[in-house]
Write an enzyme that holds these catalytic residues in place. Sequence first.
Site, PDB file in Angstrom:
ATOM      1  N   ARG A 187       0.825  -1.216   0.000  1.00  0.00           N
ATOM      2  CA  ARG A 187       0.000   0.000   0.000  1.00  0.00           C
ATOM      3  C   ARG A 187       0.858   1.265   0.000  1.00  0.00           C
ATOM      4  NH1 ARG A 187      -4.786  -2.035   4.027  1.00  0.00           N
ATOM      5  NH2 ARG A 187      -6.063  -2.952   2.382  1.00  0.00           N
TER       6      ARG A 187
ATOM      7  N   LYS B 256     -18.777 -15.718   1.387  1.00  0.00           N
ATOM      8  CA  LYS B 256     -20.201 -15.422   1.560  1.00  0.00           C
ATOM      9  C   LYS B 256     -20.884 -14.816   0.341  1.00  0.00           C
ATOM     10  CE  LYS B 256     -19.680 -14.028   6.343  1.00  0.00           C
ATOM     11  NZ  LYS B 256     -19.687 -12.646   6.827  1.00  0.00           N
TER      12      LYS B 256
ATOM     13  N   GLY C 173      -8.955  -8.244  -0.748  1.00  0.00           N
ATOM     14  CA  GLY C 173      -7.749  -8.519   0.018  1.00  0.00           C
ATOM     15  C   GLY C 173      -7.223  -9.934  -0.178  1.00  0.00           C
TER      16      GLY C 173
ATOM     17  N   GLY D  10     -13.025  -3.456   0.423  1.00  0.00           N
ATOM     18  CA  GLY D  10     -14.394  -2.966   0.588  1.00  0.00           C
ATOM     19  C   GLY D  10     -14.741  -1.877  -0.414  1.00  0.00           C
TER      20      GLY D  10
HETATM   21  P1  ADP Z   1     -11.598 -11.240  -0.888  1.00  0.00           P
HETATM   22  O1  ADP Z   1     -10.869 -10.773   0.349  1.00  0.00           O
HETATM   23  O2  ADP Z   1     -10.672 -11.532  -2.035  1.00  0.00           O
HETATM   24  O3  ADP Z   1     -12.732 -10.331  -1.261  1.00  0.00           O
HETATM   25  P2  ADP Z   1     -13.335 -12.957   0.633  1.00  0.00           P
HETATM   26  O4  ADP Z   1     -12.896 -12.291   1.906  1.00  0.00           O
HETATM   27  O5  ADP Z   1     -14.685 -12.706   0.136  1.00  0.00           O
HETATM   28  O6  ADP Z   1     -12.263 -12.661  -0.521  1.00  0.00           O
HETATM   29  O7  ADP Z   1     -13.216 -14.536   0.817  1.00  0.00           O
HETATM   30  C1  ADP Z   1     -12.041 -15.171   1.204  1.00  0.00           C
HETATM   31  C2  ADP Z   1     -12.324 -16.277   2.184  1.00  0.00           C
HETATM   32  O8  ADP Z   1     -13.217 -17.240   1.645  1.00  0.00           O
HETATM   33  C3  ADP Z   1     -11.061 -17.022   2.514  1.00  0.00           C
HETATM   34  O9  ADP Z   1     -10.804 -16.883   3.901  1.00  0.00           O
HETATM   35  C4  ADP Z   1     -11.371 -18.470   2.166  1.00  0.00           C
HETATM   36  O10 ADP Z   1     -10.856 -19.405   3.084  1.00  0.00           O
HETATM   37  C5  ADP Z   1     -12.878 -18.481   2.184  1.00  0.00           C
HETATM   38  N1  ADP Z   1     -13.414 -19.599   1.381  1.00  0.00           N
HETATM   39  C6  ADP Z   1     -13.279 -19.787   0.062  1.00  0.00           C
HETATM   40  N2  ADP Z   1     -13.838 -20.953  -0.316  1.00  0.00           N
HETATM   41  C7  ADP Z   1     -14.330 -21.514   0.800  1.00  0.00           C
HETATM   42  C8  ADP Z   1     -15.025 -22.747   1.077  1.00  0.00           C
HETATM   43  N3  ADP Z   1     -15.320 -23.604   0.098  1.00  0.00           N
HETATM   44  N4  ADP Z   1     -15.387 -22.993   2.358  1.00  0.00           N
HETATM   45  C9  ADP Z   1     -15.087 -22.138   3.351  1.00  0.00           C
HETATM   46  N5  ADP Z   1     -14.435 -20.958   3.151  1.00  0.00           N
HETATM   47  C10 ADP Z   1     -14.059 -20.661   1.897  1.00  0.00           C
HETATM   48 MG    MG Z   2     -11.361 -10.958   2.475  1.00  0.00          MG
END
Ligand code: ADP
Ligand code: MG
Length: 393
Positions: free
Chosen positions: A36, A198, A351, A374
Amino acid sequence: MKLRTLKDLAVNGKRVLMRVDFNVPLSDGKVSDDSRIRATLPTIKHLLENGATLILMSHLGRPKGAEDKYRLEPAAKRLAELLGKEVRYQKAQGPATSKTAIFVEQAPAGSITVIENLRFDSRETKNDLGLARELAAYADVYVNDAFGAAHRAHASTEGVAHLLPSAAGLLLEREVTVLSKLLQNPEKPFKVILGGAKVSDKIGVIENLLGKVDEILIGGAMAYTFFKAQGGEVGKSLVEEDKLELAHDLLERAQATNTLIRLPIDSVCAQQIAAGVETRVYPSDAIPENWLGLDAGPEAVVSYQATLKNAKTILWNGPLGVFEQPPFDRGTKAIAETVAALDGFTVVGGGDSVAAVNAAEVADKIDHISTGGGASLEFLEGKTLPGIAALLD
Ligand code: ADP
Ligand code: MG
């Protein structure tokens, strides 16, 4: 509406108050990931070369008052190393103490000063006008380069922007340019990979992208909510029970638009998330009772790789599996490598997705890596970010 940029701002001989995103991870009192800080170097150098005196401000973490472990000192030190130039910093109880005002007042022309963590002052997150005025008093003009904080209406991102001649820095400008292009006139086919834990985090993005993109490739735990919504058996996989109806609805709405939602046909499954456990591949809608889907399966990965090939624009947000725990990092790693090798214009945000791209060592092959988790999601949801709105003409 046009974003005011550095081209619109006279900075020669001026004191420039600049909001940066130095919300960096620390370990043992040192910056453990300086991406960053690096991301904002072009703006810092540009302003210095154009005769500005810089006063930099940022938040770091969620401190309760002036907590030592959240001081900006390590970030200021790292910045000095990266620039090969002195960076002024003085410990203070907040960003707007009388001591800070004197320290800033004494800043020599052409110098860089980092003031203390904005969140040491509880007025920051309240977008308090008093704090915004005290910050504005430090300088002649204001530059915002903190895309990662642009979705927050805080004193340093929103309030102060109305009190001084203001503009976006180069990093913020590029984020807005790239992300706006994705929403307004992307080169087609435009394909989006959405993963993560989610559905609820990504609903807004899916809704806003329906009809705008050619395909949405779903990955991560989110997929199981979609499978269950269609009557699939997903074992113990993570499902958001209260989002089943919505997932069903999104699939139906997609059919009415020209957007194809693809789901991962198979999954790498295990009975728990741990190293060295037995893994099996099951169809994602036929996972036995005690098993959890933890990664995109081999067929899913191959089919995603195949459909991504002809894409002219690619956006990726959210890992395809529990990538923190090998062997469930394979699908995410494969997609990171695939995206990096594509000819189309590639954008990665979020992230964890950015961490995955770094872990796969392909960051330099991605056209744009968004610095805001976010903030980039909210932008892609079509929301107006307050930190950006304050810089529009
Ligand atoms: P980003 O930070 O790239 O936006 P998110 O925070 O939405 O991504 O999601 C990342 C999280 O999703 C990780 O901690 C990962 O372990 C979890 N995840 C991905 N696939 C699964 C799964 N099948 N079951 C449980 N957790 C999962
Ligand atoms: Mg995340």
